[in-house]
Design an enzyme around this catalytic site. Sequence first.
Site, short mmCIF file in Angstrom:
data_model
loop_
_atom_site.label_atom_id
_atom_site.label_comp_id
_atom_site.label_asym_id
_atom_site.label_seq_id
_atom_site.Cartn_x
_atom_site.Cartn_y
_atom_site.Cartn_z
N CYS A 1 0.87 -1.18 0.00
CA CYS A 1 0.00 0.00 0.00
C CYS A 1 0.90 1.22 0.00
CB CYS A 1 -0.92 0.04 1.21
SG CYS A 1 -1.92 1.56 1.29
N MET B 1 -4.51 5.05 -5.47
CA MET B 1 -3.65 4.24 -4.63
C MET B 1 -2.21 4.70 -4.84
SD MET B 1 -6.19 2.61 -6.43
CE MET B 1 -5.59 1.34 -7.53
#
Length: 392
Positions: free
Chosen positions: A104, A314
Site C-alpha cells: 500500500c 492508490m
Amino acid sequence: MAHAAQIKIPATYMRGGTSKGVFFSLNDLPEAARVPGPARDALLLRVIGSPDPYGKHTDGMGGATSSTSKTVILSKSDSPDHDVDYLFGQVSIDKPFIDWSGNCGNLTAAVGAFAISNGLVAADRIPDNGVAVVRIWQANIEKTIVAHVPITDGRVQETGDFELDGVTFPAAEVVIDFMDPADGDGAMFPTGNPVDDLDVPGIGTIKATMINAGIPTVFVNAEDVGYTGAELQGDINEDARALAMFETLRAHGALRMGLIQSLEEAEQRQHTPKVAFVAGPRDYVASSGKKVAAGDVDLLVRALSMGKLHHAMMGTAAVAIGTAAAIPGTLVNLAAGGGERDAVRFGHPSGTLRVGGEAHQQDGEWVVTKASMSRSARVLMEGWVRVPGDAF
C-alpha cells in the site's frame, strides 16, 4: 455458556496518504500471530471486522472501503541497509481472507512516522530538527522504499500546510522514494511489450499496458471501455455491469501477466493486479467540487481497487503511473502526450497528483531506478485494540 473474554493488543490507527489502517509492532501481537498463517489472518480479520455481509464494518476498525480496510505489521529490520520491515495486509470486506500480494503506497507514508515514534529506528538516525531518512524494507514485494519524515524537537512533525487531494485537512509533507520499483523478481513488462493486444470477453481485443511497478497494474484506454477518464466513483461503483466488466478485464490481465494460472484464481487475488483506465486531459469537477482544468494535468487516470473505483489514487498505482509515463510508448505515456518525461501530473476523482519517475534503457530493456511522490500521514488514535480471545 461461558465465552472467551476480550484481549487487548497495542495498536495505532493511522492515516497515510488517502488511506488509513491499523498499525502493529510485530512483537506486540499475540505469539501465534507473529508468524504468517491462519492465526494471524483470523486475528486481523476480526480487528477490521471482516467478513461483513452487511458491508459496513460496524463491529471492527475497518471503514468498509478498500482504502480503509488495511493492516500493517512493522518490526525493526535485521538488515544493516534498512531501518524497518513493513508488511501490509489488504483485508477483504465481505470475504474471509487477507491479500498479502502487494504493497500500500499510501500507508507507506505513515510507516516512517510509526517506526520513529515506536523506537524501531536507531536514535542516531533521527535529527533534533530537520528530516529523518527512514529506510523501509517492503516485505510483500521485497523492495526498498525511502521515507523522508520531518522532525521537530526530536519528534515526528505531523501538522503542516501540505495539501493532498483526497484528504480533507492539510498536514506535514512526507516525500516517498520507491527505489527500483519494478514489482517482484519478474520483468517490468511481463509480456516483454509496453503495449499488448488483450482479449477480454464482453469487450473484445483492446490495447493494454501491463506493468510491474509499485504494484502490478493493467492500463487500458478509457475510450476502449466506454469511458472518458473523467468519471467519479458513482459512475462506476453504482453500475454492476461496469464492475463486472472491469473484474473480467482484471482477471484476464492477471492471467496474461502470469500472476495467476487460471481465471478462477483471480477471486483469491483481489489486491493485485490493479486495473486502470487513462485518457488525455479534459476539464472535470472533482468529487470535492473542485474544478480541474485540462491545463492543470498531463492526463487523466481512474483506477479500481478491491473491485471498486478508488476515491483518489492508490499510492502504489501512482508509482505504476509515474513509471509507465517515463517510458515512451506505453498507454500512460501516450495519454500524457508521448515522448520522454521525468514526471507527470494526473487527474483522479478527488483532484490531481504529481509523481516522478527516473527511467533509462539498459541492455535494450527499460529500467526505472526511482519513482517519487509526496504524501502526508497522521496518528488518529493509539492505545489498544480489543478482540475476543478465541477469535484466532
